[in-house]
Design a protein around this motif. Sequence first.
Motif, PDB file in Angstrom:
ATOM      1  N   ARG A   1      -7.935 -16.292  57.456  1.00 45.52           N
ATOM      2  CA  ARG A   1      -7.684 -15.979  56.048  1.00 45.52           C
ATOM      3  C   ARG A   1      -6.475 -15.055  55.915  1.00 45.52           C
ATOM      4  O   ARG A   1      -5.619 -15.252  55.058  1.00 45.52           O
TER       5      ARG A   1
ATOM      6  N   GLY B   1      -9.006 -12.944  40.297  1.00 46.77           N
ATOM      7  CA  GLY B   1      -9.162 -13.093  41.732  1.00 46.77           C
ATOM      8  C   GLY B   1      -9.254 -11.766  42.445  1.00 46.77           C
ATOM      9  O   GLY B   1      -9.346 -11.716  43.662  1.00 46.77           O
TER      10      GLY B   1
ATOM     11  N   THR C   1     -12.883 -11.311  44.096  1.00 46.88           N
ATOM     12  CA  THR C   1     -13.108 -12.183  45.250  1.00 46.88           C
ATOM     13  C   THR C   1     -12.296 -11.730  46.450  1.00 46.88           C
ATOM     14  O   THR C   1     -12.783 -11.784  47.578  1.00 46.88           O
ATOM     15  N   ASP C   2     -11.082 -11.246  46.227  1.00 52.85           N
ATOM     16  CA  ASP C   2     -10.292 -10.719  47.330  1.00 52.85           C
ATOM     17  C   ASP C   2     -10.928  -9.463  47.901  1.00 52.85           C
ATOM     18  O   ASP C   2     -10.957  -9.258  49.111  1.00 52.85           O
TER      19      ASP C   2
ATOM     20  N   ILE D   1     -14.180  -8.620  47.834  1.00 50.83           N
ATOM     21  CA  ILE D   1     -15.407  -8.975  48.551  1.00 50.83           C
ATOM     22  C   ILE D   1     -15.053  -9.617  49.893  1.00 50.83           C
ATOM     23  O   ILE D   1     -15.671  -9.329  50.914  1.00 50.83           O
ATOM     24  N   GLY D   2     -14.054 -10.476  49.906  1.00 45.58           N
ATOM     25  CA  GLY D   2     -13.645 -11.105  51.155  1.00 45.58           C
ATOM     26  C   GLY D   2     -13.107 -10.115  52.157  1.00 45.58           C
ATOM     27  O   GLY D   2     -13.260 -10.281  53.364  1.00 45.58           O
TER      28      GLY D   2
ATOM     29  N   THR E   1     -20.180  -4.654  51.157  1.00 45.86           N
ATOM     30  CA  THR E   1     -20.395  -5.188  49.817  1.00 45.86           C
ATOM     31  C   THR E   1     -21.807  -4.861  49.334  1.00 45.86           C
ATOM     32  O   THR E   1     -22.006  -4.459  48.181  1.00 45.86           O
TER      33      THR E   1
END
Length: 66
Positions: free
Chosen positions: A12, A35, A38-39, A41-42, A49
């Motif tokens: 990623r 976004g 989501t970034d 959390i990733g 988290t």
Amino acid sequence: MSDRNPGPEERREWLRQEERKRNPLGNMNDAHNGGGLTDLIGMLGWKTTGIVFSIVIVILLGLLFI
């Protein structure tokens, strides 16, 4: 050359760096279109988290019952 396969996080990050090389203004467009969560959390991982969500829930419950 190494025979090891990169993990999902490494892959990623590599893809993100390649995208920045090809499209340096793309992150401004991404910020405009969302976004961000989501970034985040990733990037954090599932343990961190869970801790963050638990803290937010405890704070919200504390504010609710005060």
